[in-house]
Design a protein around this motif. Structure first.
Motif, PDB file in Angstrom:
ATOM      1  N   ALA A 184      21.303  11.754  -2.884  1.00 45.66           N
ATOM      2  CA  ALA A 184      20.421  12.446  -1.943  1.00 45.66           C
ATOM      3  C   ALA A 184      18.990  12.483  -2.471  1.00 45.66           C
ATOM      4  CB  ALA A 184      20.942  13.865  -1.690  1.00 45.66           C
ATOM      5  N   ARG A 185      18.847  12.681  -3.778  1.00 41.48           N
ATOM      6  CA  ARG A 185      17.501  12.686  -4.371  1.00 41.48           C
ATOM      7  C   ARG A 185      16.844  11.312  -4.239  1.00 41.48           C
ATOM      8  NH1 ARG A 185      15.036  10.991  -8.612  1.00 41.48           N
ATOM      9  NH2 ARG A 185      16.940  10.043  -9.449  1.00 41.48           N
ATOM     10  N   GLN A 186      17.628  10.249  -4.486  1.00 40.05           N
ATOM     11  CA  GLN A 186      17.091   8.902  -4.363  1.00 40.05           C
ATOM     12  C   GLN A 186      16.697   8.589  -2.919  1.00 40.05           C
ATOM     13  OE1 GLN A 186      20.089   6.297  -5.945  1.00 40.05           O
ATOM     14  NE2 GLN A 186      19.778   6.942  -8.075  1.00 40.05           N
ATOM     15  N   GLU A 187      17.516   9.035  -1.964  1.00 43.33           N
ATOM     16  CA  GLU A 187      17.195   8.766  -0.573  1.00 43.33           C
ATOM     17  C   GLU A 187      15.980   9.559  -0.114  1.00 43.33           C
ATOM     18  OE1 GLU A 187      20.411   8.889   2.172  1.00 43.33           O
ATOM     19  OE2 GLU A 187      21.145   6.943   1.432  1.00 43.33           O
ATOM     20  N   ALA A 188      15.786  10.758  -0.673  1.00 46.18           N
ATOM     21  CA  ALA A 188      14.581  11.519  -0.343  1.00 46.18           C
ATOM     22  C   ALA A 188      13.330  10.788  -0.839  1.00 46.18           C
ATOM     23  CB  ALA A 188      14.670  12.918  -0.946  1.00 46.18           C
ATOM     24  N   GLU A 189      13.412  10.226  -2.041  1.00 44.22           N
ATOM     25  CA  GLU A 189      12.284   9.460  -2.567  1.00 44.22           C
ATOM     26  C   GLU A 189      12.065   8.195  -1.742  1.00 44.22           C
ATOM     27  OE1 GLU A 189      13.136   8.705  -6.627  1.00 44.22           O
ATOM     28  OE2 GLU A 189      12.843  10.788  -7.280  1.00 44.22           O
ATOM     29  N   LEU A 190      13.172   7.527  -1.362  1.00 44.18           N
ATOM     30  CA  LEU A 190      13.052   6.317  -0.554  1.00 44.18           C
ATOM     31  C   LEU A 190      12.463   6.628   0.812  1.00 44.18           C
ATOM     32  CD1 LEU A 190      13.552   3.307  -0.133  1.00 44.18           C
ATOM     33  CD2 LEU A 190      15.909   3.864   0.521  1.00 44.18           C
ATOM     34  N   LEU A 191      12.871   7.744   1.404  1.00 42.67           N
ATOM     35  CA  LEU A 191      12.331   8.133   2.711  1.00 42.67           C
ATOM     36  C   LEU A 191      10.831   8.377   2.621  1.00 42.67           C
ATOM     37  CD1 LEU A 191      12.741   8.914   5.669  1.00 42.67           C
ATOM     38  CD2 LEU A 191      13.332  11.221   4.900  1.00 42.67           C
ATOM     39  N   GLU A 192      10.379   8.926   1.522  1.00 44.97           N
ATOM     40  CA  GLU A 192       8.944   9.145   1.344  1.00 44.97           C
ATOM     41  C   GLU A 192       8.201   7.804   1.313  1.00 44.97           C
ATOM     42  OE1 GLU A 192       5.555  11.328   1.201  1.00 44.97           O
ATOM     43  OE2 GLU A 192       7.620  12.045   1.505  1.00 44.97           O
ATOM     44  N   ARG A 193       8.778   6.808   0.644  1.00 45.62           N
ATOM     45  CA  ARG A 193       8.164   5.482   0.612  1.00 45.62           C
ATOM     46  C   ARG A 193       8.166   4.852   2.009  1.00 45.62           C
ATOM     47  NH1 ARG A 193       8.199   3.282  -4.642  1.00 45.62           N
ATOM     48  NH2 ARG A 193       7.005   1.559  -3.720  1.00 45.62           N
ATOM     49  N   ILE A 194       9.259   5.064   2.742  1.00 49.99           N
ATOM     50  CA  ILE A 194       9.340   4.535   4.112  1.00 49.99           C
ATOM     51  C   ILE A 194       8.263   5.160   4.985  1.00 49.99           C
ATOM     52  CG2 ILE A 194      10.770   4.459   6.193  1.00 49.99           C
ATOM     53  CD1 ILE A 194      13.213   4.284   4.364  1.00 49.99           C
ATOM     54  N   ARG A 195       8.062   6.450   4.857  1.00 52.87           N
ATOM     55  CA  ARG A 195       7.036   7.138   5.650  1.00 52.87           C
ATOM     56  C   ARG A 195       5.648   6.598   5.320  1.00 52.87           C
ATOM     57  NH1 ARG A 195       8.960  11.527   8.429  1.00 52.87           N
ATOM     58  NH2 ARG A 195      10.908  12.476   7.677  1.00 52.87           N
ATOM     59  N   GLU A 196       5.402   6.313   4.056  1.00 48.97           N
ATOM     60  CA  GLU A 196       4.096   5.772   3.675  1.00 48.97           C
ATOM     61  C   GLU A 196       3.862   4.418   4.333  1.00 48.97           C
ATOM     62  OE1 GLU A 196       4.034   5.640  -0.541  1.00 48.97           O
ATOM     63  OE2 GLU A 196       4.019   7.822  -0.807  1.00 48.97           O
ATOM     64  N   VAL A 197       4.870   3.529   4.287  1.00 47.46           N
ATOM     65  CA  VAL A 197       4.731   2.210   4.907  1.00 47.46           C
ATOM     66  C   VAL A 197       4.588   2.341   6.418  1.00 47.46           C
ATOM     67  CG1 VAL A 197       5.876  -0.007   5.290  1.00 47.46           C
ATOM     68  CG2 VAL A 197       5.992   1.072   3.042  1.00 47.46           C
ATOM     69  N   HIS A 198       5.399   3.216   7.025  1.00 46.01           N
ATOM     70  CA  HIS A 198       5.365   3.358   8.481  1.00 46.01           C
ATOM     71  C   HIS A 198       4.059   3.986   8.943  1.00 46.01           C
ATOM     72  CE1 HIS A 198       6.639   4.770  12.524  1.00 46.01           C
ATOM     73  NE2 HIS A 198       7.338   3.659  12.499  1.00 46.01           N
ATOM     74  N   THR A 199       3.490   4.877   8.141  1.00 44.09           N
ATOM     75  CA  THR A 199       2.198   5.463   8.503  1.00 44.09           C
ATOM     76  C   THR A 199       1.098   4.413   8.458  1.00 44.09           C
ATOM     77  OG1 THR A 199       2.900   7.620   7.633  1.00 44.09           O
ATOM     78  CG2 THR A 199       0.543   7.273   7.911  1.00 44.09           C
ATOM     79  N   ALA A 200       1.156   3.542   7.454  1.00 38.04           N
ATOM     80  CA  ALA A 200       0.153   2.479   7.346  1.00 38.04           C
ATOM     81  C   ALA A 200       0.359   1.394   8.396  1.00 38.04           C
ATOM     82  CB  ALA A 200       0.187   1.865   5.948  1.00 38.04           C
ATOM     83  N   HIS A 201       1.622   1.162   8.794  1.00 40.03           N
ATOM     84  CA  HIS A 201       1.933   0.119   9.770  1.00 40.03           C
ATOM     85  C   HIS A 201       2.891   0.701  10.814  1.00 40.03           C
ATOM     86  CE1 HIS A 201       0.171  -2.742   6.906  1.00 40.03           C
ATOM     87  NE2 HIS A 201       0.909  -2.156   5.977  1.00 40.03           N
ATOM     88  N   PRO A 202       2.395   1.420  11.812  1.00 38.26           N
ATOM     89  CA  PRO A 202       3.277   2.082  12.790  1.00 38.26           C
ATOM     90  C   PRO A 202       4.148   1.126  13.589  1.00 38.26           C
ATOM     91  CG  PRO A 202       1.024   2.917  12.914  1.00 38.26           C
ATOM     92  CD  PRO A 202       0.976   1.714  12.051  1.00 38.26           C
ATOM     93  N   ALA A 203       3.745  -0.141  13.691  1.00 37.88           N
ATOM     94  CA  ALA A 203       4.525  -1.093  14.476  1.00 37.88           C
ATOM     95  C   ALA A 203       5.724  -1.638  13.720  1.00 37.88           C
ATOM     96  CB  ALA A 203       3.630  -2.258  14.927  1.00 37.88           C
TER      97      ALA A 203
END
Length: 205
Positions: free
Chosen positions: A101-120
């Motif tokens: 769960a801790r690893q997935e929380a960190e991964l989700l944060e990275r996903i949010r960063e990429v998705h914020t920079a590239h919403p498409a």
């Protein structure tokens, strides 16, 4: 008969002596109370037994884990009718689940960063971007995390429209009525063509 001197714990002064008859009376009262407590415990055990058996193992393990500082593990497992080895296996697995769960929380944060920079970006492009950054992760895991957290890409593909019947067109009567047998050849003619080209364009049956 001489009484037994008792010293008060609060004041430190001796209290009136307790006689043997008083001690015996108190002992009888305590025994009666003990019998009542035993009967109550037996009744509670009989009532809670079916509920304990119906409760999922993970709920029993979680209860034991939350109260292990108040009661001994042996007593908790005995009351909840749970094997201690199974509980210990659950604890080891729980540590693995918490780490995941801790690893997935960190991964989700990275996903949010990429998705914020590239919403498409969808799951596939987010996965490629993370791999370029050195994060080894599968596309299905990225897709699951994005789906559960309301993240999605923007598709540029034009949606294909399916054939829609003309509401103003005349209704064609079904002459066959699913009766596909005939007393002679060429009496009933059927086909499976759904569309064919004409000078006006494609016509659909």
């Amino acid at each position: 008969m001489a009484g037994f001197p008792v010293v008060s714990r609060r004041s430190g002064r001796p209290e009136p002596p307790v006689t043997e008859s008083q001690l015996l009376a108190e002992l009888r009262w305590l025994r009666r109370e003990l019998e009542h407590v035993r009967a109550d415990n037996e009744l509670l055990r009989e009532a809670a037994g079916p509920l304990i058996h119906l409760a999922p193992a993970r709920e029993r393990f979680a209860f034991i884990h939350a109260h292990r500082s108040q009661f001994s593990l042996r007593r908790l497992c005995r009351v909840l009718i749970t094997d201690r080895s199974n509980y210990r296996a659950w604890v080891r697995a729980q540590a693995i689940r918490e780490e995941r769960a801790r690893q997935e929380a960190e991964l989700l944060e990275r996903i949010r960063e990429v998705h914020t920079a590239h919403p498409a970006y969808g799951a596939e492009r987010v996965t490629r971007e993370l791999k370029r950054e050195g994060v080894e992760v599968g596309r299905r895991r990225i897709a699951r995390l994005m789906r559960h957290n309301g993240l999605s890409g923007i598709t540029r593909r034009k949606r294909r429209n399916l054939t829609k019947p003309d509401q103003a067109a005349a209704t064609i009567t079904d002459l066959i009525q699913r009766q596909f047998t005939a007393p002679m050849p060429s009496l009933k003619l059927t086909g499976d063509i759904t569309c064919f080209p004409t000078g006006e364009g494609w016509l659909y049956l």
